[in-house]
Design a protein around this motif. Structure first.
Motif, short mmCIF file in Angstrom:
data_model
loop_
_atom_site.label_atom_id
_atom_site.label_comp_id
_atom_site.label_asym_id
_atom_site.label_seq_id
_atom_site.Cartn_x
_atom_site.Cartn_y
_atom_site.Cartn_z
N SER A 200 38.58 26.84 -47.84
CA SER A 200 38.49 25.42 -48.18
C SER A 200 37.68 24.69 -47.13
O SER A 200 38.14 24.51 -46.00
N PRO A 201 36.45 24.23 -47.46
CA PRO A 201 35.66 23.46 -46.48
C PRO A 201 36.31 22.13 -46.13
O PRO A 201 36.07 21.60 -45.05
N VAL A 202 37.13 21.60 -47.02
CA VAL A 202 37.79 20.33 -46.74
C VAL A 202 38.92 20.54 -45.74
O VAL A 202 39.06 19.79 -44.76
N GLU A 203 39.74 21.58 -45.96
CA GLU A 203 40.87 21.84 -45.08
C GLU A 203 40.51 22.76 -43.92
O GLU A 203 41.30 22.98 -43.01
N LYS A 204 39.30 23.34 -43.99
CA LYS A 204 38.76 24.18 -42.92
C LYS A 204 39.66 25.36 -42.60
O LYS A 204 39.98 25.65 -41.44
N THR A 205 40.08 26.06 -43.64
CA THR A 205 40.92 27.23 -43.44
C THR A 205 40.79 28.18 -44.61
O THR A 205 40.38 27.77 -45.71
N ALA A 206 41.15 29.44 -44.37
CA ALA A 206 41.25 30.40 -45.45
C ALA A 206 42.45 30.06 -46.31
O ALA A 206 43.43 29.47 -45.84
N LEU A 207 42.39 30.41 -47.58
CA LEU A 207 43.49 30.17 -48.50
C LEU A 207 43.89 31.47 -49.18
O LEU A 207 43.05 32.35 -49.40
N ALA A 208 45.17 31.57 -49.51
CA ALA A 208 45.64 32.70 -50.30
C ALA A 208 45.42 32.41 -51.77
O ALA A 208 45.26 31.24 -52.18
N GLU A 209 45.42 33.44 -52.58
CA GLU A 209 45.25 33.27 -54.02
C GLU A 209 46.30 32.31 -54.58
O GLU A 209 46.02 31.51 -55.47
N ALA A 210 47.51 32.38 -54.03
CA ALA A 210 48.59 31.53 -54.53
C ALA A 210 48.39 30.06 -54.17
O ALA A 210 49.09 29.20 -54.70
N GLU A 211 47.44 29.77 -53.27
CA GLU A 211 47.16 28.38 -52.89
C GLU A 211 45.97 27.82 -53.63
O GLU A 211 45.47 26.75 -53.30
N VAL A 212 45.55 28.53 -54.65
CA VAL A 212 44.35 28.16 -55.39
C VAL A 212 44.69 27.94 -56.86
O VAL A 212 45.51 28.66 -57.43
N GLU A 213 44.10 26.91 -57.45
CA GLU A 213 44.23 26.68 -58.88
C GLU A 213 42.83 26.57 -59.48
O GLU A 213 41.89 26.19 -58.79
N TYR A 214 42.70 26.88 -60.75
CA TYR A 214 41.39 26.93 -61.39
C TYR A 214 41.23 25.75 -62.34
O TYR A 214 42.11 25.45 -63.13
N GLU A 215 40.06 25.09 -62.21
CA GLU A 215 39.75 23.95 -63.07
C GLU A 215 38.35 24.15 -63.63
O GLU A 215 37.48 24.76 -63.00
N ASP A 216 38.11 23.62 -64.83
CA ASP A 216 36.78 23.69 -65.43
C ASP A 216 35.84 22.70 -64.75
O ASP A 216 36.20 21.54 -64.51
N ILE A 217 34.64 23.18 -64.42
CA ILE A 217 33.62 22.32 -63.81
C ILE A 217 32.28 22.59 -64.48
O ILE A 217 32.13 23.53 -65.28
N VAL A 218 31.29 21.79 -64.13
CA VAL A 218 29.91 22.01 -64.56
C VAL A 218 29.08 22.26 -63.31
O VAL A 218 29.05 21.42 -62.40
N SER A 219 28.40 23.39 -63.24
CA SER A 219 27.63 23.78 -62.06
C SER A 219 26.15 23.83 -62.37
O SER A 219 25.73 23.80 -63.54
N THR A 220 25.39 23.94 -61.30
CA THR A 220 23.95 24.14 -61.43
C THR A 220 23.67 25.63 -61.55
O THR A 220 24.16 26.43 -60.75
N GLN A 221 22.90 26.01 -62.57
CA GLN A 221 22.48 27.40 -62.71
C GLN A 221 20.97 27.47 -62.45
O GLN A 221 20.21 26.61 -62.88
N ILE A 222 20.58 28.50 -61.72
CA ILE A 222 19.16 28.63 -61.38
C ILE A 222 18.71 30.07 -61.60
O ILE A 222 19.49 31.01 -61.51
N ASP A 223 17.43 30.21 -61.93
CA ASP A 223 16.76 31.52 -62.00
C ASP A 223 15.70 31.52 -60.91
O ASP A 223 14.83 30.64 -60.86
N VAL A 224 15.77 32.52 -60.01
CA VAL A 224 14.91 32.57 -58.83
C VAL A 224 14.13 33.87 -58.83
O VAL A 224 14.69 34.95 -59.12
N ALA A 225 12.85 33.79 -58.46
CA ALA A 225 11.98 34.95 -58.42
C ALA A 225 11.83 35.46 -56.99
O ALA A 225 11.53 34.68 -56.07
#
Length: 987
Positions: A200-225
């Protein structure tokens, strides 16, 4: 003409009828009564007295999973704690010694984050505060919420050792936790390495799987040569561009290789000025995705597929020298890319970016999406890390803990954050630089997918390679790790404690954990198979999780927790493994708590044989899941003896990746077995529409509000009535159903209390002397008793509650009580039928109040005290009822009850037509006579029964003025029948 004489008014016989008498109120008023009952239990010392009474009995230990000491309880807490209490009370009812020690997780990010929030509100920086002061504030915050939640859980009726709960921040607990860590260290089941972990860059620490939840987002997709500069097995590819696709543009500045699928078919496609290497199966989707970016405003020919080399290719036309034409120029297998290299799009920056990027074979590469070629960043992906490690490529640690590129990084140094949408967007600096370098084939901010977020800050997390401490899943205790800092390389060479590669010492066999060379994963899987999982499907869930989980990351870069109390040799990189030093560490923690590690006493801990100057003092703290994974040590074993394990763990289904698993791995690593015999999983509490509760939706159901308005027993009734192995709903309608079930059961108790008024042992009738109806009801009670016990033993309280309420409503209120109210009200007190009825009511009362006590703990106490008032007594001291075994013809009584239902249905139309006002005015014909006519008349509550076709007519008999039965001996309405005349006369 004289007037007719006025008839004398009929006598009122109500004062001769034996109506039930009780002060037990119909209206529960639980919200007001329950706190007084809690006060009485506290004064009585109920929990401690039960421990004394059950001393020496078979013990049943439900080990409490620790909630965070953070905020008021929510419905999930309430559901969990009530279910635990019902189980513990039912086990006590079955005669066992069933202690319950509640506990709390007091360390970790949730608490630390709240303290930091208070700092931020004052515009203070936590890092500017001395660590001992900050830790003291975290401890005070946790203490506050332990006290708040303790009172809230007690208000639910949860009985336990509230005077001495377990807290992970108690000194003895912190000493036990560090002691367990050192057991792993002594047995060689610990190493420091750099692997990608969720960060977590916000909390500045490693997290366990149990400390993570999944949410739908929209990301940038790129094709690079990436320009291919070397291809020994396919010279035609030199100068062409290998195309990769990614939804994490921020990893391109940390790229170190490209990966291909050895058996995937690739093609080189010419498109204008580009020669592009792409998987053949993904050509269509690639052109569909990238043409608008590469040819804005333009158009291309329709996509046509012809697999033969030199012919028209997907989305292109034959080249033949035609301007703008496109053709397939080369076709081959991924294996042809072996030993090929490409150069990074930003190679002109020199240094790290000038190094050739090798093509590496990856079994994980597929043609499901993208281009069939995957860019490798060992810093930011598990597959990337493992594959690159095979080829000697180490992480470079370019992204720091805040998600910024480190200041000395040649491209975008000091910039970020990498989770900032603007930074990584199609118009952000990464894509802008790639576009200027001629390497960006396409970029769009429209890729929808699920992405991990920190459940505390709700911010996006990243995979980031950092130096962390791990417990290996696939290394046996007898196997010496190859090196302490597995995977550490470039980027850490300036840190002397992490620069070496020497292996740690091989410890002597300790007898703990792995046996005969078994790995932690193997031991854990065996332990899972030996554990009872409820429901059974849960075993598959946790098995698959343990089978696929990576090594356990046990370190966190925070301040509030149990430190990883290790000394690392600055020269060799090995952690010090000295039992005498370890013993001093544990003793210091026991006396001063984990704060001892932050004091100036490290040389004293090392002792005279070592110089502190030669050692790095590890500053990381333990993952809070390691803390909670050790609770069985300082709670179960510490209180009940070394080697003792819990009979049951019980938590929500999310704990298969949390506490169930951390407890399992900790115990398997140090004891070679699970810490529990059985694990019960319940679902989540949803709103009345089946939606997840959230403040934003405004659909949160507050258990404290329900208790304040309706009482805890209504909430407990709801919990017990749900099919809690799956997600459950709670809302106004659901609670109304629970309230209705509660009201009916309460009225059953109220009736029995009234009907038993004045009951004495001298009235009791032997079972053999009872009428058959009473013996049948005792038979039914015995059958229900068996089913209830089976349900309690199987933790099926949905079934348990249904059995109890159905028996009270259908067997008793609607059948037995209904038939026998005439005998209760009108028979003489010494009549054997009435005495038999009251005897059975007494048996029923003692059984039902016990059955209800685990679920309706307050109401059962109120009922018991209403009949047996005592300053010292409690229903919760009682044990499972001992019932007489009564043999009756069950089939016959089944037929009687079925006939009774048919008769009742047949009478109803005449009641609606007012031909009869009650069943007492009806004469019925029935097709069979399982009892004599008198017995059926009594059972059906009618005037007369004859054999024949089912029929109903109004009786010609007159009505007794006292019992209201229509009988042949009554000559006119209002006169007394023979029985009533005798009773009144005797009075």
């Amino acid at each position: 003409m004289t007037d007719a004489p006025t008839p004398a008014p009929a006598r009122d016989y109500r004062d001769t009828v034996f109506l039930p008498k009780t002060d037990f109120p119909m209206k529960a008023g639980l919200a007001a009564k329950e706190p007084a009952i809690l006060e009485r239990w506290a004064k009585l010392g109920l929990y401690d007295r039960l421990r004394e009474q059950r001393l020496g009995r078979e013990r049943f230990i439900l080990h409490d999973g620790p909630p965070y000491a953070n905020g008021d309880i929510h419905m999930g807490h309430a559901m969990n704690k009530v279910l635990k209490d019902i189980i513990v009370r039912s086990q006590s009812l079955m005669g066992k010694d069933a202690p319950y020690v509640p506990g709390w997780d007091c360390h970790g990010l949730p608490i630390e984050w709240k303290v930091e929030e208070a700092y931020r509100a004052k515009k203070l920086n936590k890092d500017d505060v001395p660590v001992d002061q900050f830790r003291a504030e975290c401890r005070a915050y946790a203490e506050k919420w332990v006290d708040v939640q303790k009172a809230e859980f007690e208000r639910l009726g949860v009985m336990g050792d509230w005077a001495d709960p377990y807290l992970t921040m108690k000194y003895e607990a912190e000493a036990a936790i560090v002691g367990e860590l050192l057991k792993f260290a002594e047995s060689g089941q610990l190493y420091r390495g750099a692997k990608p972990v969720m960060w977590s860059p916000v909390e500045k620490t490693a997290l366990a799987e149990a400390e993570v939840e999944y949410e739908d987002i929209v990301s940038t997709q790129i094709d690079v040569a990436f320009e291919i500069v070397e291809a020994p097995n396919a010279p035609e590819l030199v100068g062409a561009h290998a195309v990769i696709w990614t939804t994490t543009p921020w990893t391109i500045p940390v790229n170190q290789a490209l990966s291909y699928g050895p058996d995937i078919e690739y093609v080189l496609v010419a498109d204008g000025d580009h020669r592009l290497l792409i998987a053949d199966a993904l050509i269509d989707s690639f052109f569909a995705r990238t043409l608008p970016s590469r040819h804005p405003g333009g158009s291309r020919d329709p996509l046509i597929h012809d697999g033969d080399l030199g012919k028209v290719g997907p989305g292109v036309r034959r080249g033949d020298g035609e301007e703008g034409g496109t053709a397939i120029l080369w076709r081959g297998k991924g294996s042809d890319l072996a030993d090929a290299t490409a150069r990074h799009p930003m190679h002109a920056l020199g240094g790290f970016f000038a190094k050739p990027r090798p093509f590496l074979p990856g079994s994980f590469v597929t043609t499901d999406a993208g281009t069939g070629l995957v860019h490798m960043s060992p810093d930011h992906g598990e597959d990337d890390f493992e594959l690159c490690k095979q080829y000697g490529i180490d992480p470079v640690f370019a992204v720091d803990g805040a998600g910024m590129y480190r200041a000395d990084w040649a491209w975008l140094g000091g910039q970020g954050s990498v989770i900032n949408k603007k930074f990584v967007s199609a118009e952000g600096p990464i894509c802008t630089d790639l576009r200027e370098a001629g390497a960006l084939l396409a970029a769009s901010d429209d890729f929808k997918h699920s992405y991990p977020h920190s459940w505390r800050s709700k911010a996006k997390v990243i995979f980031r390679a950092t130096p962390q401490w791990f417990i290996p899943m696939d290394r046996s205790e007898t196997e010496s790790p190859s090196r302490l800092r597995e995977g550490l390389g470039e980027g850490l060479s300036n840190d002397a404690s992490l620069s070496g590669t020497s292996p740690p010492p091989t410890p002597p066999a300790s007898g703990r954990g792995a046996d005969n060379g078994a790995t932690l994963r193997e031991i854990a899987l065996d332990a899972i198979a030996a554990t009872t999982w409820i429901p059974a499907r849960a075993e598959n869930r946790i098995t698959s999780m343990v089978q696929g989980r990576p090594d356990w990351v046990i370190s966190r870069q925070r301040a509030w927790g149990v430190p990883i109390a290790l000394f690392v040799d600055r020269a060799t990189g090995q952690y010090l493994n000295d039992p005498a030093v370890n013993a001093r560490i544990v003793a210091a923690f026991r006396e001063h708590g984990a704060d001892a590690w932050y004091a100036d006493g490290h040389q004293a801990l090392l002792g005279p044989d070592y110089d502190l100057a030669d050692y790095e003092v590890v500053k990381d703290i333990l993952d809070v899941w390691f803390d909670s994974g050790c609770t069985h040590v300082f709670t179960v074993e510490a209180r009940y003896g070394e080697g003792t394990r819990a009979n049951l763990y019980l938590e929500g289904s999310d704990q298969h990746r949390g506490w169930f698993q951390s407890s399992l791995l900790e115990s398997c690593g140090t004891r070679g077995r699970a810490p529990y015999d059985a694990v019960l999983t319940h679902g989540f509490a949803l709103d009345g529409q089946g939606r997840k509760m959230s403040k934003s939706l405004g659909n949160v159901v507050d258990p404290l509000k329900i208790i304040g308005e309706s009482g805890a027993d209504i909430l407990r009734m709801w919990v017990a009535s749900t099919d809690y192995f799956d997600d459950v709903k709670i809302g106004k309608e659901v609670l109304a159903t629970a309230s209705d079930a509660y009201r009916k059961l309460r009225n059953t108790f109220r009736y029995m209390l009234g009907a038993l008024d004045g009951f004495e042992e001298s009235e009791r009738v032997a079972v053999a002397d009872m009428p058959e109806l009473e013996r049948y009801v005792l038979h039914r009670l015995d059958m229900i008793d068996t089913e209830l016990r089976q349900a309690a033993e199987g933790y099926e309280f949905n079934r348990y509650t249904r059995l109890l309420t159905d028996f009270a409503n259908e067997d008793l209120s609607a059948f037995f009580f209904d038939i026998r109210k005439d005998s209760l009200y009108c028979d003489a007190p010494g009549d054997i039928k009435r005495r038999s009825y009251r005897t059975v009511l007494d048996v029923l009362f003692h059984a039902l109040v016990r059955y209800a006590a685990p679920v309706l703990c307050f109401t059962a106490e109120e009922v018991w005290q209403a009949r047996f008032p005592s300053d010292e007594g409690s229903v919760h001291y009682l044990e499972w009822p001992l019932l007489p075994t009564v043999e009756v013809d069950g089939a016959k009584w089944h037929e009687i009850r079925a006939l009774r239902e048919r008769v009742t249905e047949a009478i109803e139309p005449l009641r609606r037509e007012k031909t009869v006002r009650s069943s007492l005015e009806a004469e019925v014909g029935v097709p069979s006579m399982p009892l004599d006519a008198a017995g059926l008349t009594e059972a059906f509550i009618v005037a007369k029964v004859t054999e024949g076709d089912l029929s109903v007519t109004r009786t010609a008999f007159h009505k007794c003025g006292r019992c209201w039965r229509h009988l042949p001996e009554v000559q006119t309405d209002g006169e007394l029948c023979n029985r009533c005349e005798s009773v009144v006369g005797d009075a």
